[in-house]
Design a protein around this motif. Structure first.
Motif, PDB file in Angstrom:
ATOM      1  N   LEU A 249       0.622  -1.204   0.009  1.00 53.44           N
ATOM      2  CA  LEU A 249      -0.180  -0.487   0.103  1.00 53.44           C
ATOM      3  C   LEU A 249       0.780   1.652   0.367  1.00 53.44           C
ATOM      4  N   LEU A 250       1.682   1.095   0.667  1.00 53.47           N
ATOM      5  CA  LEU A 250       2.607   2.396   1.044  1.00 53.47           C
ATOM      6  C   LEU A 250       3.807   2.432  -0.508  1.00 53.47           C
ATOM      7  N   THR A 251       4.035   1.452  -1.468  1.00 53.39           N
ATOM      8  CA  THR A 251       4.301   2.336  -2.122  1.00 53.39           C
ATOM      9  C   THR A 251       4.064   1.746  -3.770  1.00 53.39           C
ATOM     10  N   ASP A 252       2.255   1.785  -3.428  1.00 52.90           N
ATOM     11  CA  ASP A 252       1.458   1.685  -4.332  1.00 52.90           C
ATOM     12  C   ASP A 252       0.813   3.033  -4.764  1.00 52.90           C
ATOM     13  N   TRP A 253       2.188   3.846  -5.636  1.00 55.08           N
ATOM     14  CA  TRP A 253       2.338   5.743  -5.207  1.00 55.08           C
ATOM     15  C   TRP A 253       1.035   6.032  -5.641  1.00 55.08           C
ATOM     16  N   GLU A 254       0.960   5.338  -7.081  1.00 53.06           N
ATOM     17  CA  GLU A 254      -0.687   6.287  -7.629  1.00 53.06           C
ATOM     18  C   GLU A 254      -2.343   6.091  -6.848  1.00 53.06           C
ATOM     19  N   ASN A 255      -2.228   5.166  -6.350  1.00 55.88           N
ATOM     20  CA  ASN A 255      -3.013   4.973  -4.957  1.00 55.88           C
ATOM     21  C   ASN A 255      -3.534   5.460  -3.896  1.00 55.88           C
ATOM     22  N   GLN A 256      -1.614   6.333  -3.066  1.00 53.66           N
ATOM     23  CA  GLN A 256      -1.724   6.751  -1.822  1.00 53.66           C
ATOM     24  C   GLN A 256      -3.379   7.379  -1.721  1.00 53.66           C
ATOM     25  N   GLY A 257      -4.012   8.251  -2.545  1.00 50.56           N
ATOM     26  CA  GLY A 257      -4.457   9.282  -2.095  1.00 50.56           C
ATOM     27  C   GLY A 257      -5.855   8.551  -2.105  1.00 50.56           C
ATOM     28  N   GLU A 258      -5.723   7.430  -1.428  1.00 52.21           N
ATOM     29  CA  GLU A 258      -7.211   6.694  -1.154  1.00 52.21           C
ATOM     30  C   GLU A 258      -6.742   6.763   0.566  1.00 52.21           C
ATOM     31  N   TRP A 259      -5.618   6.984   0.767  1.00 48.92           N
ATOM     32  CA  TRP A 259      -5.251   6.841   2.333  1.00 48.92           C
ATOM     33  C   TRP A 259      -4.575   8.185   2.670  1.00 48.92           C
ATOM     34  N   MET A 260      -4.155   8.897   2.030  1.00 53.00           N
ATOM     35  CA  MET A 260      -3.463  10.412   2.090  1.00 53.00           C
ATOM     36  C   MET A 260      -4.781  11.152   1.307  1.00 53.00           C
ATOM     37  N   ARG A 261      -5.887  11.806   2.918  1.00 54.71           N
ATOM     38  CA  ARG A 261      -7.135  12.288   1.900  1.00 54.71           C
ATOM     39  C   ARG A 261      -6.266  13.931   1.604  1.00 54.71           C
ATOM     40  N   GLU A 262      -5.001  14.086   1.962  1.00 55.91           N
ATOM     41  CA  GLU A 262      -4.596  15.785   1.097  1.00 55.91           C
ATOM     42  C   GLU A 262      -4.222  15.821   0.650  1.00 55.91           C
ATOM     43  N   ALA A 263      -3.850  14.759  -0.579  1.00 52.37           N
ATOM     44  CA  ALA A 263      -2.732  14.528  -1.176  1.00 52.37           C
ATOM     45  C   ALA A 263      -3.636  14.051  -2.319  1.00 52.37           C
ATOM     46  N   SER A 264      -3.137  14.194  -4.311  1.00 47.04           N
ATOM     47  CA  SER A 264      -3.897  13.496  -4.717  1.00 47.04           C
ATOM     48  C   SER A 264      -3.444  13.739  -5.990  1.00 47.04           C
ATOM     49  N   ASP A 265      -3.192  13.763  -7.437  1.00 44.53           N
ATOM     50  CA  ASP A 265      -3.036  13.318  -8.417  1.00 44.53           C
ATOM     51  C   ASP A 265      -1.162  13.059  -8.924  1.00 44.53           C
ATOM     52  N   PHE A 266      -0.731  11.868  -7.979  1.00 43.40           N
ATOM     53  CA  PHE A 266       0.224  11.136  -8.237  1.00 43.40           C
ATOM     54  C   PHE A 266       0.941  10.365  -9.008  1.00 43.40           C
ATOM     55  N   GLU A 267       1.471  10.929  -9.006  1.00 34.07           N
ATOM     56  CA  GLU A 267       3.017  10.406 -10.743  1.00 34.07           C
ATOM     57  C   GLU A 267       4.536  10.502 -10.201  1.00 34.07           C
ATOM     58  N   VAL A 268       4.325   9.154 -10.445  1.00 34.48           N
ATOM     59  CA  VAL A 268       5.292   8.694 -11.099  1.00 34.48           C
ATOM     60  C   VAL A 268       6.855   8.972 -11.529  1.00 34.48           C
ATOM     61  N   THR A 269       7.646   9.756 -11.410  1.00 36.40           N
ATOM     62  CA  THR A 269       8.318  10.948 -12.150  1.00 36.40           C
ATOM     63  C   THR A 269      10.501  10.101 -13.101  1.00 36.40           C
ATOM     64  N   SER A 270      10.057   8.926 -12.393  1.00 32.98           N
ATOM     65  CA  SER A 270      11.647   7.833 -12.415  1.00 32.98           C
ATOM     66  C   SER A 270      11.048   7.616 -13.172  1.00 32.98           C
ATOM     67  N   PRO A 271      11.901   6.945 -13.449  1.00 34.16           N
ATOM     68  CA  PRO A 271      12.219   5.875 -14.764  1.00 34.16           C
ATOM     69  C   PRO A 271      12.213   4.728 -14.512  1.00 34.16           C
ATOM     70  N   HIS A 272      11.758   4.359 -12.923  1.00 29.79           N
ATOM     71  CA  HIS A 272      11.711   2.777 -12.289  1.00 29.79           C
ATOM     72  C   HIS A 272      10.914   2.981 -10.881  1.00 29.79           C
ATOM     73  N   ARG A 273      10.080   2.149 -10.672  1.00 23.69           N
ATOM     74  CA  ARG A 273       9.147   2.787  -9.508  1.00 23.69           C
ATOM     75  C   ARG A 273       9.063   1.744  -8.018  1.00 23.69           C
ATOM     76  N   SER A 274      10.993   1.374  -7.992  1.00 22.87           N
ATOM     77  CA  SER A 274      10.541   0.724  -6.270  1.00 22.87           C
ATOM     78  C   SER A 274      12.179   0.911  -6.634  1.00 22.87           C
ATOM     79  N   GLY A 275      12.363   1.329  -5.095  1.00 21.18           N
ATOM     80  CA  GLY A 275      13.986   1.195  -4.935  1.00 21.18           C
ATOM     81  C   GLY A 275      13.914   2.486  -4.210  1.00 21.18           C
ATOM     82  N   VAL A 276      15.967   2.867  -4.148  1.00 22.76           N
ATOM     83  CA  VAL A 276      16.138   4.339  -3.861  1.00 22.76           C
ATOM     84  C   VAL A 276      16.209   4.588  -5.323  1.00 22.76           C
ATOM     85  N   GLY A 277      15.747   5.887  -5.324  1.00 19.10           N
ATOM     86  CA  GLY A 277      15.558   7.136  -6.167  1.00 19.10           C
ATOM     87  C   GLY A 277      14.540   6.849  -7.035  1.00 19.10           C
TER      88      GLY A 277
END
Length: 150
Positions: free
Chosen positions: A19-47
């Motif tokens: 749940l913590l690393t499902d970036w685009e769906n964090q708004g389901e439990w973080m009500r103050e946040a929306s429009d999540f967008e992964v901007t790195s070429p990778h989705r997991s790991g440092v960086g």
């Protein structure tokens, strides 16, 4: 400003990590946040970098984060997800997951936030401190509910 919240959650550490690393769906439990967008070429790991819109006390800003600690759950070892806030508000967040008996997890979440705008920002953040604490407690309660009731 330092905000810490914690809870025991009736879900395995891996469920919470997912749940913590499902970036685009964090708004389901973080009500103050929306429009999540992964901007790195990778989705997991440092960086990994993620941009999101954050709205607190009627103020909206685009926050960018970068993962600087990536230690997923492993047998008998606590998990740690660490992020650096790179947007208007600077700081860092750390979430630690410790496995408990019967597929439960103890979650510790710490945010160290640095105010923007010098002394004026520090004064504003001090006035809004109760709202920040309330927001993180609410987020943790929503994360807990999401994890426990998929």
């Amino acid at each position: 400003m330092l905000v810490t919240v914690s809870a025991d959650i009736s879900a395995a550490p891996q469920r919470l990590w997912d749940l913590l690393t499902d970036w685009e769906n964090q708004g389901e439990w973080m009500r103050e946040a929306s429009d999540f967008e992964v901007t790195s070429p990778h989705r997991s790991g440092v960086g990994v970098t993620v941009a999101t819109t954050v709205r607190i006390a009627g103020i909206a800003t685009r926050d960018r984060i970068r993962v600087d600690v990536w230690e997923p759950p492993a047998e008998s070892a606590p998990a740690h997800l660490g992020i650096v806030h790179l947007g208007w508000g600077k700081g860092r967040g750390d979430i630690h997951l410790t496995e408990l008996p019967n597929a439960h997890t103890h979650l510790d979440w710490t945010e160290r936030l640095q105010p923007p705008l010098g002394l004026a920002g520090a004064a504003g953040m001090h006035l809004l401190a109760p709202l920040f604490v309330h927001t993180f407690r609410r987020d943790l309660a929503r994360l807990r509910s999401t994890a426990e009731h998929p």
